[in-house]
Design a protein around this motif. Structure first.
Motif, PDB file in Angstrom:
ATOM      1  N   GLN C  26       0.867  -1.261   0.147  1.00  0.00           N
ATOM      2  CA  GLN C  26       0.023  -0.043  -0.030  1.00  0.00           C
ATOM      3  C   GLN C  26       0.865   1.125  -0.102  1.00  0.00           C
ATOM      4  O   GLN C  26       0.308   2.182  -0.586  1.00  0.00           O
ATOM      5  CB  GLN C  26      -1.067   0.034   1.306  1.00  0.00           C
ATOM      6  CG  GLN C  26      -1.970   1.394   1.029  1.00  0.00           C
ATOM      7  CD  GLN C  26      -2.912   1.311   0.222  1.00  0.00           C
ATOM      8  OE1 GLN C  26      -3.482   0.315  -0.041  1.00  0.00           O
ATOM      9  NE2 GLN C  26      -2.677   2.307  -0.762  1.00  0.00           N
ATOM     10  N   SER C  39       5.154  11.100  10.269  1.00  0.00           N
ATOM     11  CA  SER C  39       3.465  10.884  10.030  1.00  0.00           C
ATOM     12  C   SER C  39       3.342   9.915   9.153  1.00  0.00           C
ATOM     13  O   SER C  39       2.253   9.262   9.125  1.00  0.00           O
ATOM     14  CB  SER C  39       3.313  12.400   9.534  1.00  0.00           C
ATOM     15  OG  SER C  39       3.455  12.646   8.264  1.00  0.00           O
ATOM     16  N   LEU C  40       4.140   9.726   8.251  1.00  0.00           N
ATOM     17  CA  LEU C  40       3.747   8.449   7.199  1.00  0.00           C
ATOM     18  C   LEU C  40       3.596   7.075   8.153  1.00  0.00           C
ATOM     19  O   LEU C  40       2.955   6.389   7.978  1.00  0.00           O
ATOM     20  CB  LEU C  40       4.636   8.222   6.086  1.00  0.00           C
ATOM     21  CG  LEU C  40       4.534   7.067   5.293  1.00  0.00           C
ATOM     22  CD1 LEU C  40       3.104   7.139   4.531  1.00  0.00           C
ATOM     23  CD2 LEU C  40       5.546   7.112   3.884  1.00  0.00           C
ATOM     24  N   ALA C  43       0.640   6.910  10.213  1.00  0.00           N
ATOM     25  CA  ALA C  43      -0.389   6.295   9.349  1.00  0.00           C
ATOM     26  C   ALA C  43      -0.596   4.965   8.983  1.00  0.00           C
ATOM     27  O   ALA C  43      -1.358   4.226   8.792  1.00  0.00           O
ATOM     28  CB  ALA C  43      -0.691   7.431   8.139  1.00  0.00           C
ATOM     29  N   ASP C  46      -1.719   3.097  11.966  1.00  0.00           N
ATOM     30  CA  ASP C  46      -3.240   3.284  12.285  1.00  0.00           C
ATOM     31  C   ASP C  46      -3.943   2.727  11.184  1.00  0.00           C
ATOM     32  O   ASP C  46      -4.968   1.929  11.445  1.00  0.00           O
ATOM     33  CB  ASP C  46      -3.542   4.660  12.377  1.00  0.00           C
ATOM     34  CG  ASP C  46      -3.000   5.635  13.574  1.00  0.00           C
ATOM     35  OD1 ASP C  46      -2.339   4.810  14.362  1.00  0.00           O
ATOM     36  OD2 ASP C  46      -2.894   6.882  13.445  1.00  0.00           O
ATOM     37  N   ALA C  47      -3.427   2.457   9.968  1.00  0.00           N
ATOM     38  CA  ALA C  47      -4.282   1.892   8.917  1.00  0.00           C
ATOM     39  C   ALA C  47      -4.379   0.360   8.836  1.00  0.00           C
ATOM     40  O   ALA C  47      -5.117  -0.298   8.766  1.00  0.00           O
ATOM     41  CB  ALA C  47      -3.444   2.176   7.527  1.00  0.00           C
ATOM     42  N   ASN C  50      -6.329  -1.254  11.673  1.00  0.00           N
ATOM     43  CA  ASN C  50      -7.844  -1.551  11.431  1.00  0.00           C
ATOM     44  C   ASN C  50      -8.234  -3.134  11.047  1.00  0.00           C
ATOM     45  O   ASN C  50      -9.321  -3.392  11.110  1.00  0.00           O
ATOM     46  CB  ASN C  50      -8.373  -0.546  10.217  1.00  0.00           C
ATOM     47  CG  ASN C  50      -8.496   0.792  10.597  1.00  0.00           C
ATOM     48  OD1 ASN C  50      -9.254   1.155  11.536  1.00  0.00           O
ATOM     49  ND2 ASN C  50      -7.708   1.459   9.690  1.00  0.00           N
TER      50      ASN C  50
ATOM     51  N   THR D  30      -6.232   2.030   0.992  1.00  0.00           N
ATOM     52  CA  THR D  30      -5.551   2.029   2.499  1.00  0.00           C
ATOM     53  C   THR D  30      -6.938   1.519   3.291  1.00  0.00           C
ATOM     54  O   THR D  30      -8.130   2.344   3.399  1.00  0.00           O
ATOM     55  CB  THR D  30      -5.119   3.324   2.900  1.00  0.00           C
ATOM     56  OG1 THR D  30      -4.189   3.618   1.897  1.00  0.00           O
ATOM     57  CG2 THR D  30      -4.601   3.385   4.279  1.00  0.00           C
ATOM     58  N   PRO D  31      -6.707   0.776   4.308  1.00  0.00           N
ATOM     59  CA  PRO D  31      -7.883   0.387   4.924  1.00  0.00           C
ATOM     60  C   PRO D  31      -7.821   1.738   5.950  1.00  0.00           C
ATOM     61  O   PRO D  31      -6.857   2.304   6.556  1.00  0.00           O
ATOM     62  CB  PRO D  31      -7.189  -0.594   6.150  1.00  0.00           C
ATOM     63  CG  PRO D  31      -6.119  -1.214   5.072  1.00  0.00           C
ATOM     64  CD  PRO D  31      -5.708  -0.232   4.481  1.00  0.00           C
ATOM     65  N   VAL D  32      -9.242   2.117   6.316  1.00  0.00           N
ATOM     66  CA  VAL D  32      -9.481   3.608   6.942  1.00  0.00           C
ATOM     67  C   VAL D  32     -10.549   3.536   7.770  1.00  0.00           C
ATOM     68  O   VAL D  32     -11.756   2.766   7.238  1.00  0.00           O
ATOM     69  CB  VAL D  32      -9.369   4.600   5.892  1.00  0.00           C
ATOM     70  CG1 VAL D  32     -10.704   4.603   5.053  1.00  0.00           C
ATOM     71  CG2 VAL D  32      -9.405   6.080   6.762  1.00  0.00           C
ATOM     72  N   SER D  33     -10.791   4.048   9.066  1.00  0.00           N
ATOM     73  CA  SER D  33     -11.798   3.893   9.862  1.00  0.00           C
ATOM     74  C   SER D  33     -11.872   5.441  10.407  1.00  0.00           C
ATOM     75  O   SER D  33     -11.026   6.296  10.263  1.00  0.00           O
ATOM     76  CB  SER D  33     -11.675   2.945  11.029  1.00  0.00           C
ATOM     77  OG  SER D  33     -10.527   3.539  11.667  1.00  0.00           O
ATOM     78  N   SER D  36      -8.943   6.337  12.368  1.00  0.00           N
ATOM     79  CA  SER D  36      -7.469   6.174  11.639  1.00  0.00           C
ATOM     80  C   SER D  36      -7.593   7.381  10.669  1.00  0.00           C
ATOM     81  O   SER D  36      -6.468   7.561  10.055  1.00  0.00           O
ATOM     82  CB  SER D  36      -7.249   5.063  11.334  1.00  0.00           C
ATOM     83  OG  SER D  36      -7.974   4.812  10.106  1.00  0.00           O
ATOM     84  N   SER D  39      -4.824  10.567  10.910  1.00  0.00           N
ATOM     85  CA  SER D  39      -3.526  10.364  10.698  1.00  0.00           C
ATOM     86  C   SER D  39      -3.344  10.057   9.318  1.00  0.00           C
ATOM     87  O   SER D  39      -2.208  10.293   8.745  1.00  0.00           O
ATOM     88  CB  SER D  39      -2.968   9.345  11.826  1.00  0.00           C
ATOM     89  OG  SER D  39      -3.206   7.997  11.268  1.00  0.00           O
ATOM     90  N   LEU D  40      -4.022   9.374   8.534  1.00  0.00           N
ATOM     91  CA  LEU D  40      -3.946   9.445   7.160  1.00  0.00           C
ATOM     92  C   LEU D  40      -3.933  10.472   6.312  1.00  0.00           C
ATOM     93  O   LEU D  40      -2.913  10.630   5.199  1.00  0.00           O
ATOM     94  CB  LEU D  40      -4.816   8.078   6.660  1.00  0.00           C
ATOM     95  CG  LEU D  40      -4.763   7.754   5.335  1.00  0.00           C
ATOM     96  CD1 LEU D  40      -3.296   7.152   4.890  1.00  0.00           C
ATOM     97  CD2 LEU D  40      -5.968   6.929   4.847  1.00  0.00           C
ATOM     98  N   THR D  42      -3.197  13.637   7.376  1.00  0.00           N
ATOM     99  CA  THR D  42      -1.845  14.225   7.642  1.00  0.00           C
ATOM    100  C   THR D  42      -0.863  13.487   6.877  1.00  0.00           C
ATOM    101  O   THR D  42       0.130  14.414   6.440  1.00  0.00           O
ATOM    102  CB  THR D  42      -1.616  14.267   9.169  1.00  0.00           C
ATOM    103  OG1 THR D  42      -2.703  14.580   9.752  1.00  0.00           O
ATOM    104  CG2 THR D  42      -0.326  14.860   9.538  1.00  0.00           C
ATOM    105  N   ALA D  43      -0.421  12.407   6.683  1.00  0.00           N
ATOM    106  CA  ALA D  43       0.475  11.618   5.897  1.00  0.00           C
ATOM    107  C   ALA D  43       0.378  11.850   4.481  1.00  0.00           C
ATOM    108  O   ALA D  43       1.222  12.137   3.863  1.00  0.00           O
ATOM    109  CB  ALA D  43       0.601  10.051   6.369  1.00  0.00           C
ATOM    110  N   TYR D  77     -13.843  -1.123   9.069  1.00  0.00           N
ATOM    111  CA  TYR D  77     -13.238  -0.230   8.374  1.00  0.00           C
ATOM    112  C   TYR D  77     -13.565  -0.248   6.676  1.00  0.00           C
ATOM    113  O   TYR D  77     -14.331  -1.365   6.602  1.00  0.00           O
ATOM    114  CB  TYR D  77     -11.744  -0.453   8.412  1.00  0.00           C
ATOM    115  CG  TYR D  77     -11.130  -1.583   7.917  1.00  0.00           C
ATOM    116  CD1 TYR D  77     -11.280  -2.818   8.572  1.00  0.00           C
ATOM    117  CD2 TYR D  77     -10.664  -1.585   6.632  1.00  0.00           C
ATOM    118  CE1 TYR D  77     -10.774  -3.936   8.188  1.00  0.00           C
ATOM    119  CE2 TYR D  77     -10.282  -3.001   6.071  1.00  0.00           C
ATOM    120  CZ  TYR D  77     -10.388  -4.153   6.802  1.00  0.00           C
ATOM    121  OH  TYR D  77      -9.871  -5.297   6.408  1.00  0.00           O
ATOM    122  N   GLU D  79     -11.948   0.668   2.614  1.00  0.00           N
ATOM    123  CA  GLU D  79     -10.923   0.968   1.935  1.00  0.00           C
ATOM    124  C   GLU D  79     -10.988   2.273   1.425  1.00  0.00           C
ATOM    125  O   GLU D  79     -12.254   3.028   1.112  1.00  0.00           O
ATOM    126  CB  GLU D  79     -10.903   0.173   0.692  1.00  0.00           C
ATOM    127  CG  GLU D  79     -10.553  -1.322   0.882  1.00  0.00           C
ATOM    128  CD  GLU D  79     -10.651  -2.270  -0.333  1.00  0.00           C
ATOM    129  OE1 GLU D  79     -10.391  -1.715  -1.451  1.00  0.00           O
ATOM    130  OE2 GLU D  79     -11.044  -3.295  -0.231  1.00  0.00           O
TER     131      GLU D  79
END
Lengths: 128, 128, 128, 128
Positions: C26, C39-40, C43, C46-47, C50, D30-33, D36, D39-40, D42-43, D77, D79
């Protein structure tokens, strides 16, 4: 300072850039070997040609560079990155406007540039 | 509580999982249409087969699902996601061990599972 | 030759592998610099956390390696690849089973391995 | 039909497009909730701001849309895809040229557009 809307040619150059960023970052990191590179190049062309305004995508694998990298590496394959590719993307707009863009290595960096903005006459464009 | 090293079969199941995560997250998001799906599936197979221990990767496009999504959507293509694919990945280890894994939709979620752990006799493995 | 279903530990090792393949493919190719790497990494943690069964993900940036690569390169950033990271992923299952996995550079290749399979007693697991 | 080199504004619009294609296709999938997503975001901002000519990247998460999708889905979560984001990217060139671009949902499709081309004084730009 003046703010204005984009011209058709500016909007089309933006579209061309989207295609390049898509192509590069969708596929960078893919496991690739001399034997698998050509099917990947074909899939890249076919995938990006789906996007709006995209007339043609041509992905050429730099086989010498790829073979050298595999020979130097710790595995039978490497991760795809810009040094293994040369790419031409042509986008067009129905009012007779076409933009030719290219990615080539330049001092170790995969440089993406607009090569040509081509404005055709209304007559030339009418048969498209 | 006991800590131990993985067995060969556990280590090989880990390898199979790596291939599935790679396949899914390298290619998810790729622009895909009914016409371009097959070259993408071929590239996915060829790319993942480069990875260590990977005997075979079979990517089947769920064309009905893909055509329905394009018909419903706002564009002539969609982004690749698990609902458009069925995947089988077989990994093996030279001591006569093979793991068959699969991704199929299950209640709207692309479920990846280990289907079979196959242990061959030393004799069976010797001709590989 | 015998075919059998996976054990719970084998199924959990497969899950751990999925997380590693996801994390790597990813994010490989992301533009990254010494200033943006943390920061990457956050992320990425955190990703991946999940995903099912994922107890913890720890991404450590190898800042020395990253700074050296930027100093050698043609731009102020590089593309993310395994040599800039060390990663630990812990997955668990509610029957008192935990698998600790790791990615570290090994001879120029980002090697992913199962470090420990941990089986807790029923009592240890009951408070989770 | 006439072929010409791109103007500085056209070249800068191409650069802006590259950033958008990169942002979208690096991170789509990217898995996202809800927990989270920030932070994604920001990255994503920090990663793309590494690229040449990139003055600022602003990624806003559409939390309502994301929460609704997680509530509808089969997992905790989803995608990442364009419907969960609004993005503004500003690129500039040191001779007084700036391009503001944006991604917003439009009829179910994440539409990327050039909003404004901003030229600071003509004198500043004339020497290119």
């Amino acid at each position: 300072m003046s703010d204005r809307d984009p011209t058709p040619a500016e909007a089309l150059c933006f579209e061309a850039g989207i295609k390049f960023g898509t192509l590069y970052h969708q596929f960078a990191g893919t496991p690739v070997s001399p034997a698998s590179a050509d099917s990947l190049a074909t899939a890249m062309e076919d995938a990006i040609e789906n996007q709006p305004h995209c007339r043609s995508v041509t992905v050429d694998v730099r086989h010498d560079e790829l073979e050298a990298a595999v020979a130097d590496g710790a595995a039978e394959y490497v991760e795809l990155t810009g040094r293994f590719l040369e790419v031409e993307i042509v986008v067009d707009e129905n009012e007779g406007l076409e933009v030719v863009t290219r990615m080539e290595m330049d001092g170790g960096y995969p440089l993406m540039t607009v090569e040509t903005v081509r404005e055709t006459s209304a007559g030339d464009a009418s048969d498209r």
